[in-house]
Design an enzyme around this catalytic site. Sequence first.
Site, mmCIF file in Angstrom:
data_model
loop_
_atom_site.group_PDB
_atom_site.id
_atom_site.type_symbol
_atom_site.label_atom_id
_atom_site.label_comp_id
_atom_site.label_asym_id
_atom_site.label_seq_id
_atom_site.Cartn_x
_atom_site.Cartn_y
_atom_site.Cartn_z
ATOM 1 N N CYS A 2 0.824 -1.194 0.000
ATOM 2 C CA CYS A 2 0.000 0.000 0.000
ATOM 3 C C CYS A 2 0.862 1.250 0.000
ATOM 4 C CB CYS A 2 -0.893 -0.002 1.240
ATOM 5 S SG CYS A 2 -1.877 -1.502 1.424
ATOM 6 N N ARG A 50 -4.800 1.403 -0.696
ATOM 7 C CA ARG A 50 -4.602 -0.032 -0.508
ATOM 8 C C ARG A 50 -4.452 -0.798 -1.821
ATOM 9 N NH1 ARG A 50 -8.654 -4.788 1.572
ATOM 10 N NH2 ARG A 50 -7.049 -6.311 2.090
ATOM 11 N N LEU A 51 -3.436 -1.657 -1.855
ATOM 12 C CA LEU A 51 -3.332 -2.717 -2.847
ATOM 13 C C LEU A 51 -3.703 -3.996 -2.115
ATOM 14 C CD1 LEU A 51 -2.482 -3.749 -5.670
ATOM 15 C CD2 LEU A 51 -0.179 -4.041 -4.752
ATOM 16 N N GLU A 79 4.184 -6.475 4.049
ATOM 17 C CA GLU A 79 3.712 -7.816 4.388
ATOM 18 C C GLU A 79 4.487 -8.334 5.597
ATOM 19 O OE1 GLU A 79 1.222 -9.035 2.872
ATOM 20 O OE2 GLU A 79 1.179 -7.992 0.935
ATOM 21 N N GLY A 378 14.582 -11.898 -7.485
ATOM 22 C CA GLY A 378 15.885 -12.344 -6.996
ATOM 23 C C GLY A 378 16.758 -11.216 -6.501
#
Length: 613
Positions: A2, A50-51, A79, A378
Amino acid sequence: MCGITGWVSFERDLRAERDTLDAMTETMACRGPDDRGVWAAGPAALGHRRLAVIDLPGGRRPMTAETGRGTVAIVYSGEAYNFAELRAELTGRGHRFTTGSDTEVVLRGYLEWGDAVAERLNGMYAFAVWDGPRGRLVMIRDRMGIKPFFYCPTSDGVLFGSEPKAILANPLAVRSVGADGLRELFALVKTPGHAIWDGMREVEPGTVVTVDRSGTRTRTYWSLQTRPHQDDRDTTVARVRELLEDVVDRQLVADVPLCTLLSGGLDSSAMTALAARRLAGRGEAVRSFAVDFAGQAENFVADALRGTPDTPYVHDVARLSGTRHQDIVLDSRALADPEVRARMIRARDVPMGFGDMDASLHLLFRAIREHSTVALSGESADEVFGGYLQFFDEEARQADTFPWLVRFAEHFGDDGALLRDGLTEALDLPGYVRDSYRDAVAGVRRLDGESDFEYRMRRICHLHLTRFVRLLLDRKDRASMAVGLEVRVPFCDHRLVEYVYNTPWALKSFDGREKSLLREATADVIPRSVYDRVKSPYPSTQDPAYAVALQEQAEELLSRPGHPVFDLVDRGRLQQAARRDTPQITQASRRGLERALDLATWIDLYRPALTLP
């Protein structure tokens, strides 16, 4: 994932400042296209875009909790990969949850442990908590600096946001850049806490910043520490594999379509292979994406940095791991498009530019976003495991400066090549770099009995993990979130970083090659071609048409002699670089043109007041 923003003013009621809060919040719309929310109470106002990735219907923010003594509110970006374990622990301590989101876990964790909740989190995050009962704002950023976080002290409080643009939308913020800001733009050293813009700061990685009526305080809850490494080679390789499997497993959790970024190098191939193996156990296949350039594979010319094109290796991995793969093929017209350049500069708020590598990243992410909301990358494996050329270059090893600068101009071009002579002298970039380097290595502790060589390599690893990687993490976050794509970076898991950092260089390069530990730990899941491949950086186009397009745009810029970019850029040198009879084929020879165009675009977009030395 977000975008967050907010304003604390201890001398006013911010409920009357809704229009300003809305303006700050809307600058984060690209980071959070799915929902918006604002909250204000007295001296505090919070904004959120928000996503939706976890608990799509239940994770709306700002999120609040009533304590009996007042309201605690949170805006959160990122997250927490261990939120399920923390939720179980908090439930056992009597907390009750109404959503399945990690945001509520972090909020309840703050209610239980205060700002010490940061030490319990595994993930990437930047969040702010308004603690009404204590009358304070608490801002916390993840250990490696994966998620951006900026703040700007005011006369009676603070402004903050995921990106500077959120702060700059407030009339209290000043759009000015001074001499040190310009030095940061051209020195490529990433001074911790520096935000380029005058008066603005970064919440440093692994740090808690607390603001109340008495002022601003900072606390470091994590830093890269030197510890003895006792494991032998086999045990070390096994531990690396164990950590990688756990990290990838945690980061595959999402309630939206997920994919991997696949370059055909060791890092992304290993990560994709482990993800594919894990998902295969659930009867699922990984979706993978790679960037390529029109005609690159057929017309590729090896150089000192890139000995092979990526595409054949990408396809080897996709076949072995059974991914649903797609190449995103870009042409020179798209790479040189001024609007693409403008989008990247809007995304980053400053012209830190990497030329066509920035443009292709933006275009790649825009194409991926049509199919996926989350991507695993990566990024940072080179910093963690020792993958860059400078780790093996004796001159770079011995230099008393940032090792990536020793051959940077040779490979990528000279940032100062087009600057005005007087400005170059006044900025004194060599002196700025020298002072920054001394500060950076001052706190690297040496183990008892550690050899001179091992200690020097420890310092080089430390520099890459605390300075260089932050440039790349910011670039990737801004480019991805500009199109609403969440990019996760498994190799930045702090447990993996700590373990590998303290592994002696003799173990990191036990076979005389780069990233020996990573190669050996994943040898059973990657193709032999990738196992044997030499490190190749993120690709850059070799099409001469790209350079010609840059020269045409430089000519157009030169036709505007009054443009303020010429306070920074030497007109004569730009004219020379724009001449059609001057070959501009290599990435290094194009850099001056790309830099000048980036600076001009930034000035057009942001109208910064530049305080020149």
